[in-house]
Write an enzyme that holds these catalytic residues in place. Sequence first.
Site, PDB file in Angstrom:
ATOM      1  N   GLY A 203       0.781  -1.232   0.000  1.00 48.53           N
ATOM      2  CA  GLY A 203       0.000   0.000   0.000  1.00 48.53           C
ATOM      3  C   GLY A 203       0.812   1.280   0.000  1.00 48.53           C
ATOM      4  O   GLY A 203       0.327   2.320   0.448  1.00 48.53           O
TER       5      GLY A 203
ATOM      6  N   ASN B  11       1.519   2.972  -2.574  1.00 49.73           N
ATOM      7  CA  ASN B  11       0.814   3.881  -3.486  1.00 49.73           C
ATOM      8  C   ASN B  11      -0.461   4.426  -2.854  1.00 49.73           C
ATOM      9  O   ASN B  11      -0.825   5.580  -3.089  1.00 49.73           O
ATOM     10  CB  ASN B  11       0.512   3.170  -4.804  1.00 49.73           C
ATOM     11  CG  ASN B  11       1.755   3.052  -5.649  1.00 49.73           C
ATOM     12  OD1 ASN B  11       2.217   4.026  -6.221  1.00 49.73           O
ATOM     13  ND2 ASN B  11       2.336   1.854  -5.671  1.00 49.73           N
TER      14      ASN B  11
ATOM     15  N   MET C  14      -4.323  -7.334  -6.718  1.00 48.23           N
ATOM     16  CA  MET C  14      -3.833  -8.530  -7.412  1.00 48.23           C
ATOM     17  C   MET C  14      -4.935  -9.437  -7.953  1.00 48.23           C
ATOM     18  O   MET C  14      -4.676 -10.561  -8.343  1.00 48.23           O
ATOM     19  CB  MET C  14      -2.901  -9.330  -6.478  1.00 48.23           C
ATOM     20  CG  MET C  14      -1.706  -8.557  -5.981  1.00 48.23           C
ATOM     21  SD  MET C  14      -0.779  -7.764  -7.317  1.00 48.23           S
ATOM     22  CE  MET C  14       0.208  -9.166  -7.837  1.00 48.23           C
ATOM     23  N   ARG C  15      -6.152  -8.943  -7.952  1.00 47.45           N
ATOM     24  CA  ARG C  15      -7.242  -9.769  -8.493  1.00 47.45           C
ATOM     25  C   ARG C  15      -7.692  -9.210  -9.837  1.00 47.45           C
ATOM     26  O   ARG C  15      -7.613  -8.004 -10.066  1.00 47.45           O
ATOM     27  CB  ARG C  15      -8.432  -9.765  -7.531  1.00 47.45           C
ATOM     28  CG  ARG C  15      -8.149 -10.473  -6.235  1.00 47.45           C
ATOM     29  CD  ARG C  15      -9.362 -10.427  -5.347  1.00 47.45           C
ATOM     30  NE  ARG C  15     -10.500 -11.099  -5.952  1.00 47.45           N
ATOM     31  CZ  ARG C  15     -10.718 -12.404  -5.872  1.00 47.45           C
ATOM     32  NH1 ARG C  15      -9.887 -13.169  -5.202  1.00 47.45           N
ATOM     33  NH2 ARG C  15     -11.772 -12.954  -6.441  1.00 47.45           N
TER      34      ARG C  15
ATOM     35  N   LEU D 178     -10.671  -8.274 -12.135  1.00 50.62           N
ATOM     36  CA  LEU D 178     -12.077  -7.924 -11.913  1.00 50.62           C
ATOM     37  C   LEU D 178     -12.977  -8.539 -12.982  1.00 50.62           C
ATOM     38  O   LEU D 178     -12.575  -8.656 -14.146  1.00 50.62           O
ATOM     39  CB  LEU D 178     -12.233  -6.402 -11.923  1.00 50.62           C
ATOM     40  CG  LEU D 178     -11.490  -5.670 -10.806  1.00 50.62           C
ATOM     41  CD1 LEU D 178     -11.433  -4.175 -11.099  1.00 50.62           C
ATOM     42  CD2 LEU D 178     -12.160  -5.936  -9.457  1.00 50.62           C
TER      43      LEU D 178
ATOM     44  N   HIS E 140       0.370   0.189 -13.218  1.00 54.74           N
ATOM     45  CA  HIS E 140       1.133  -0.990 -13.645  1.00 54.74           C
ATOM     46  C   HIS E 140       2.615  -0.644 -13.806  1.00 54.74           C
ATOM     47  O   HIS E 140       2.945   0.369 -14.428  1.00 54.74           O
ATOM     48  CB  HIS E 140       0.560  -1.525 -14.964  1.00 54.74           C
ATOM     49  CG  HIS E 140       1.197  -2.799 -15.369  1.00 54.74           C
ATOM     50  ND1 HIS E 140       0.886  -4.016 -14.772  1.00 54.74           N
ATOM     51  CD2 HIS E 140       2.175  -3.059 -16.269  1.00 54.74           C
ATOM     52  CE1 HIS E 140       1.643  -4.955 -15.300  1.00 54.74           C
ATOM     53  NE2 HIS E 140       2.429  -4.410 -16.206  1.00 54.74           N
TER      54      HIS E 140
ATOM     55  N   ASP F 107     -14.230  -1.105 -20.730  1.00 52.82           N
ATOM     56  CA  ASP F 107     -15.450  -1.880 -20.513  1.00 52.82           C
ATOM     57  C   ASP F 107     -15.330  -3.308 -21.012  1.00 52.82           C
ATOM     58  O   ASP F 107     -15.827  -4.232 -20.387  1.00 52.82           O
ATOM     59  CB  ASP F 107     -16.619  -1.210 -21.229  1.00 52.82           C
ATOM     60  CG  ASP F 107     -17.398  -0.356 -20.257  1.00 52.82           C
ATOM     61  OD1 ASP F 107     -17.066  -0.389 -19.059  1.00 52.82           O
ATOM     62  OD2 ASP F 107     -18.315   0.343 -20.700  1.00 52.82           O
TER      63      ASP F 107
ATOM     64  N   GLU G  18       5.871   5.807  -9.453  1.00 55.02           N
ATOM     65  CA  GLU G  18       4.455   5.510  -9.199  1.00 55.02           C
ATOM     66  C   GLU G  18       3.853   6.489  -8.193  1.00 55.02           C
ATOM     67  O   GLU G  18       2.724   6.949  -8.361  1.00 55.02           O
ATOM     68  CB  GLU G  18       4.298   4.090  -8.658  1.00 55.02           C
ATOM     69  CG  GLU G  18       4.602   3.020  -9.673  1.00 55.02           C
ATOM     70  CD  GLU G  18       4.364   1.619  -9.142  1.00 55.02           C
ATOM     71  OE1 GLU G  18       4.046   0.746  -9.948  1.00 55.02           O
ATOM     72  OE2 GLU G  18       4.497   1.400  -7.926  1.00 55.02           O
TER      73      GLU G  18
HETATM   74  C1  GRF Z   1       3.064  -1.451  -7.584  1.00 50.44           C
HETATM   75  O1  GRF Z   1       4.345  -1.619  -8.101  1.00 50.44           O
HETATM   76  C2  GRF Z   1       2.035  -1.530  -8.664  1.00 50.44           C
HETATM   77  O2  GRF Z   1       2.468  -1.047  -9.891  1.00 50.44           O
HETATM   78  C3  GRF Z   1       1.804  -3.004  -8.764  1.00 50.44           C
HETATM   79  O3  GRF Z   1       1.847  -3.445  -7.427  1.00 50.44           O
HETATM   80  C4  GRF Z   1       2.700  -2.605  -6.669  1.00 50.44           C
HETATM   81  C5  GRF Z   1       1.975  -2.165  -5.444  1.00 50.44           C
HETATM   82  O4  GRF Z   1       2.820  -1.554  -4.523  1.00 50.44           O
HETATM   83  N1  GRF Z   1       0.598  -3.295  -9.475  1.00 50.44           N
HETATM   84  P1  GRF Z   1       2.237  -0.917  -3.190  1.00 50.44           P
HETATM   85  O5  GRF Z   1       1.376  -1.979  -2.514  1.00 50.44           O
HETATM   86  O6  GRF Z   1       1.442   0.292  -3.555  1.00 50.44           O
HETATM   87  O7  GRF Z   1       3.434  -0.572  -2.362  1.00 50.44           O
END
Ligand code: GRF
Length: 193
Positions: free
Chosen positions: A11, A13, A75-76, A78, A94, A127, A162
């Site tokens: 988390g 991000n 990680m799922r 949708l 991503h 979509d 990110e």
């Molecule tokens: C990020 O690198 C994102 O691009 C990928 O998963 C990671 C998540 O990192 N899909 P965090 O949980 O936000 O630290």
Amino acid sequence: MRVGVLISGTGSNLQALIDDSGIDVACVVSSRKGAAGIERARAAAIDALVSSDEDETARFLDDHEVGLVVLAGYMRVLSPAFVHRYSGRILNLHPSLLPAFPGTHAVRDAVDHGVRVTGVTVHLIDDDHVAVDSGPIVLQEALEVSYDERPEDVAERLHEIEHRLLPRAVHLFCAGRLEVSGRRVRVKDETLA
Ligand code: GRF
């Protein structure tokens, strides 16, 4: 606009979104129990739910009157029904320059492939949701990779990007500055911050 964030892990991000005073993170859903991101939500007094059930997730998002759903390390995959429910209102983060290296091991795949440049993509989920990590691209930023770097080194440097790029994309969405036409996204008044 109220933002719902879906996570599965650390988390960091999510934290970048929480730390941005211009972004209203209304709720957080983690698909994994024990994800560190849940603690980040709790520390910021944001309502958090642990669930991997889509209906429950959608009800929680709707209860919080969310206008935008952000997948930040979710990680799922949708279902089309969920994507439809939030049509045009789901952003995904991503760690590669899409369409190169979609999937869960993007950083390792890119390094193994020997790329000299990789990067970060923020895109809308379309979509049709035809493939994982597809959908109109909102923002991308490139990063040069040197020969000696391990995937974890590259991942760390990608994270810094990110943490800047995702809040920026959320701001643009919430300000109504994204104009989608097919696969292409115009950022209105791009010269503005
Ligand atoms: C990020 O690198 C994102 O691009 C990928 O998963 C990671 C998540 O990192 N899909 P965090 O949980 O936000 O630290």
